[in-house]
Motif scaffolding. Structure first.
Motif, PDB file in Angstrom:
ATOM      1  N   THR A 110      37.077 -90.627 -14.019  1.00  0.00           N
ATOM      2  CA  THR A 110      37.890 -92.045 -14.459  1.00  0.00           C
ATOM      3  C   THR A 110      37.446 -91.889 -15.724  1.00  0.00           C
ATOM      4  OG1 THR A 110      36.598 -92.661 -11.894  1.00  0.00           O
ATOM      5  CG2 THR A 110      37.893 -94.267 -13.838  1.00  0.00           C
ATOM      6  N   PRO A 111      38.506 -92.228 -16.082  1.00  0.00           N
ATOM      7  CA  PRO A 111      38.060 -92.552 -17.563  1.00  0.00           C
ATOM      8  C   PRO A 111      37.447 -93.740 -17.985  1.00  0.00           C
ATOM      9  CG  PRO A 111      40.146 -92.584 -16.798  1.00  0.00           C
ATOM     10  CD  PRO A 111      39.469 -92.161 -15.497  1.00  0.00           C
ATOM     11  N   VAL A 112      36.980 -93.948 -18.569  1.00  0.00           N
ATOM     12  CA  VAL A 112      36.261 -95.220 -18.795  1.00  0.00           C
ATOM     13  C   VAL A 112      36.236 -95.944 -20.801  1.00  0.00           C
ATOM     14  CG1 VAL A 112      33.686 -96.654 -19.696  1.00  0.00           C
ATOM     15  CG2 VAL A 112      33.853 -94.565 -17.802  1.00  0.00           C
ATOM     16  N   SER A 113      36.795 -94.783 -21.347  1.00  0.00           N
ATOM     17  CA  SER A 113      37.219 -95.202 -22.096  1.00  0.00           C
ATOM     18  C   SER A 113      38.434 -94.095 -23.194  1.00  0.00           C
ATOM     19  CB  SER A 113      35.748 -96.016 -23.310  1.00  0.00           C
ATOM     20  OG  SER A 113      35.572 -94.527 -24.121  1.00  0.00           O
ATOM     21  N   PRO A 114      38.684 -94.046 -24.202  1.00  0.00           N
ATOM     22  CA  PRO A 114      39.316 -92.560 -24.893  1.00  0.00           C
ATOM     23  C   PRO A 114      37.854 -92.226 -25.796  1.00  0.00           C
ATOM     24  CG  PRO A 114      40.064 -95.090 -26.047  1.00  0.00           C
ATOM     25  CD  PRO A 114      38.657 -95.693 -25.254  1.00  0.00           C
ATOM     26  N   THR A 115      36.703 -92.293 -25.230  1.00  0.00           N
ATOM     27  CA  THR A 115      36.199 -90.896 -25.796  1.00  0.00           C
ATOM     28  C   THR A 115      34.744 -90.709 -24.530  1.00  0.00           C
ATOM     29  OG1 THR A 115      34.988 -92.736 -26.610  1.00  0.00           O
ATOM     30  CG2 THR A 115      35.482 -91.052 -28.068  1.00  0.00           C
ATOM     31  N   VAL A 116      34.971 -91.656 -23.102  1.00  0.00           N
ATOM     32  CA  VAL A 116      34.115 -90.773 -22.111  1.00  0.00           C
ATOM     33  C   VAL A 116      34.839 -90.947 -20.792  1.00  0.00           C
ATOM     34  CG1 VAL A 116      32.523 -92.662 -21.256  1.00  0.00           C
ATOM     35  CG2 VAL A 116      32.026 -92.990 -23.357  1.00  0.00           C
ATOM     36  N   ILE A 117      34.253 -90.290 -19.691  1.00  0.00           N
ATOM     37  CA  ILE A 117      34.415 -90.193 -18.657  1.00  0.00           C
ATOM     38  C   ILE A 117      33.865 -90.120 -17.665  1.00  0.00           C
ATOM     39  CG2 ILE A 117      35.993 -88.062 -17.534  1.00  0.00           C
ATOM     40  CD1 ILE A 117      37.236 -87.759 -19.448  1.00  0.00           C
ATOM     41  N   SER A 118      34.052 -90.800 -16.487  1.00  0.00           N
ATOM     42  CA  SER A 118      32.747 -90.859 -15.760  1.00  0.00           C
ATOM     43  C   SER A 118      32.794 -89.761 -14.690  1.00  0.00           C
ATOM     44  CB  SER A 118      32.956 -92.319 -15.190  1.00  0.00           C
ATOM     45  OG  SER A 118      31.529 -92.180 -14.116  1.00  0.00           O
ATOM     46  N   VAL A 119      32.412 -89.084 -14.416  1.00  0.00           N
ATOM     47  CA  VAL A 119      32.177 -88.480 -13.412  1.00  0.00           C
ATOM     48  C   VAL A 119      31.704 -88.951 -11.496  1.00  0.00           C
ATOM     49  CG1 VAL A 119      31.961 -85.577 -12.614  1.00  0.00           C
ATOM     50  CG2 VAL A 119      32.300 -85.931 -14.293  1.00  0.00           C
ATOM     51  N   TYR A 120      32.287 -88.535 -10.579  1.00  0.00           N
ATOM     52  CA  TYR A 120      31.421 -89.542  -9.349  1.00  0.00           C
ATOM     53  C   TYR A 120      30.957 -87.672  -8.490  1.00  0.00           C
ATOM     54  CZ  TYR A 120      30.176 -90.192  -4.354  1.00  0.00           C
ATOM     55  OH  TYR A 120      29.857 -90.428  -3.598  1.00  0.00           O
ATOM     56  N   ILE A 121      29.772 -87.187  -9.147  1.00  0.00           N
ATOM     57  CA  ILE A 121      29.595 -85.852  -8.201  1.00  0.00           C
ATOM     58  C   ILE A 121      29.449 -85.971  -6.810  1.00  0.00           C
ATOM     59  CG2 ILE A 121      28.021 -84.810  -8.449  1.00  0.00           C
ATOM     60  CD1 ILE A 121      26.403 -85.465 -10.705  1.00  0.00           C
ATOM     61  N   ALA A 122      29.873 -84.677  -6.354  1.00  0.00           N
ATOM     62  CA  ALA A 122      30.546 -84.893  -5.231  1.00  0.00           C
ATOM     63  C   ALA A 122      29.149 -84.776  -3.962  1.00  0.00           C
ATOM     64  CB  ALA A 122      31.768 -83.652  -3.979  1.00  0.00           C
ATOM     65  N   SER A 123      29.501 -84.895  -2.650  1.00  0.00           N
ATOM     66  CA  SER A 123      27.938 -84.640  -2.225  1.00  0.00           C
ATOM     67  C   SER A 123      27.174 -83.405  -1.945  1.00  0.00           C
ATOM     68  CB  SER A 123      28.144 -85.476  -0.750  1.00  0.00           C
ATOM     69  OG  SER A 123      28.315 -87.001  -0.379  1.00  0.00           O
ATOM     70  N   ASN A 124      28.685 -82.603  -1.467  1.00  0.00           N
ATOM     71  CA  ASN A 124      27.927 -81.232  -1.797  1.00  0.00           C
ATOM     72  C   ASN A 124      27.456 -80.590  -3.216  1.00  0.00           C
ATOM     73  OD1 ASN A 124      30.665 -80.659  -2.357  1.00  0.00           O
ATOM     74  ND2 ASN A 124      31.365 -78.925  -1.751  1.00  0.00           N
ATOM     75  N   ASP A 125      28.335 -81.432  -4.191  1.00  0.00           N
ATOM     76  CA  ASP A 125      27.657 -80.749  -5.291  1.00  0.00           C
ATOM     77  C   ASP A 125      26.165 -81.304  -5.651  1.00  0.00           C
ATOM     78  OD1 ASP A 125      29.262 -79.495  -6.495  1.00  0.00           O
ATOM     79  OD2 ASP A 125      30.610 -80.997  -7.161  1.00  0.00           O
ATOM     80  N   LEU A 126      25.688 -82.125  -4.973  1.00  0.00           N
ATOM     81  CA  LEU A 126      24.784 -83.067  -5.166  1.00  0.00           C
ATOM     82  C   LEU A 126      23.294 -82.002  -4.292  1.00  0.00           C
ATOM     83  CD1 LEU A 126      23.295 -85.374  -6.943  1.00  0.00           C
ATOM     84  CD2 LEU A 126      23.676 -86.586  -4.969  1.00  0.00           C
ATOM     85  N   ASN A 127      23.546 -82.067  -3.489  1.00  0.00           N
ATOM     86  CA  ASN A 127      22.740 -81.224  -2.716  1.00  0.00           C
ATOM     87  C   ASN A 127      22.537 -79.386  -3.200  1.00  0.00           C
ATOM     88  OD1 ASN A 127      22.206 -83.302  -0.169  1.00  0.00           O
ATOM     89  ND2 ASN A 127      24.039 -83.299   0.436  1.00  0.00           N
ATOM     90  N   ASN A 128      23.644 -79.113  -3.271  1.00  0.00           N
ATOM     91  CA  ASN A 128      23.197 -77.733  -4.493  1.00  0.00           C
ATOM     92  C   ASN A 128      22.745 -78.203  -5.775  1.00  0.00           C
ATOM     93  OD1 ASN A 128      25.329 -76.421  -2.305  1.00  0.00           O
ATOM     94  ND2 ASN A 128      26.563 -76.759  -4.179  1.00  0.00           N
ATOM     95  N   ILE A 129      22.955 -79.144  -6.241  1.00  0.00           N
ATOM     96  CA  ILE A 129      22.269 -79.130  -7.941  1.00  0.00           C
ATOM     97  C   ILE A 129      20.623 -79.664  -7.624  1.00  0.00           C
ATOM     98  CG2 ILE A 129      21.348 -80.573  -9.608  1.00  0.00           C
ATOM     99  CD1 ILE A 129      24.672 -81.182  -9.642  1.00  0.00           C
ATOM    100  N   LYS A 130      20.287 -80.193  -6.147  1.00  0.00           N
ATOM    101  CA  LYS A 130      18.846 -80.979  -5.967  1.00  0.00           C
ATOM    102  C   LYS A 130      18.072 -78.974  -5.359  1.00  0.00           C
ATOM    103  CE  LYS A 130      19.511 -85.579  -5.238  1.00  0.00           C
ATOM    104  NZ  LYS A 130      19.863 -86.057  -3.324  1.00  0.00           N
ATOM    105  N   ALA A 131      18.872 -78.319  -4.789  1.00  0.00           N
ATOM    106  CA  ALA A 131      18.200 -76.973  -4.204  1.00  0.00           C
ATOM    107  C   ALA A 131      17.799 -76.136  -5.141  1.00  0.00           C
ATOM    108  CB  ALA A 131      18.954 -76.518  -3.154  1.00  0.00           C
TER     109      ALA A 131
END
Length: 137
Positions: free
Chosen positions: A36-57
């Protein structure tokens, strides 16, 4: 946060690569997620569950601000169509650690093989699982 306004419609979540340090070989490229674009210089990313689990591993990856970097990739372009250009990884300016406890979501018990198989709602460190002893009363 980007140094200038970006064209959020050019943002590619799959080009977001997280690293443990500026010279790290421990890296993870997001496979999906929403942004989601928050402002012209900021984008917020919602990390998918599978990505979050892979990162935690991956040990040490994204466990603190000091172990959370973004590797420069052409993930977005500015309003003139110029792709993102950075010479080195950028460290996170903020970090909120995982404080959610894992939950058992299902299990199977095979009394023929003496095996109990547990499924959790998120990645867990198997070395930290300590079976509690239960006595019949």
């Amino acid at each position: 946060t980007f140094s200038e306004a970006v064209n959020s419609s050019t943002f590619n979540v799959a080009m977001v690569v997280l690293a443990e340090s500026s010279g790290s070989i421990s890296m993870y490229a997001l496979q999906g997620g929403q942004y989601t674009p928050v402002s012209p210089t900021v984008i917020s990313v919602y990390i998918a569950s599978n990505d979050l689990n892979n990162i935690k591993a991956i040990p040490l990856l994204c466990t603190s601000r000091q172990t959370t970097y973004i590797v420069p990739q052409p993930m977005v372009a500015d309003e003139s169509g110029n792709p993102l250009l950075a010479s080195q990884p950028v460290q996170a300016i903020g970090f909120i650690p995982d404080t959610n406890r894992p939950l058992v979501i299902s299990f199977t018990l095979d009394l023929n093989t003496n095996v109990l198989t547990l499924s959790f709602n998120e990645t867990v460190n198997a070395a930290t699982i300590t079976p509690a002893r239960s006595e019949e009363r």
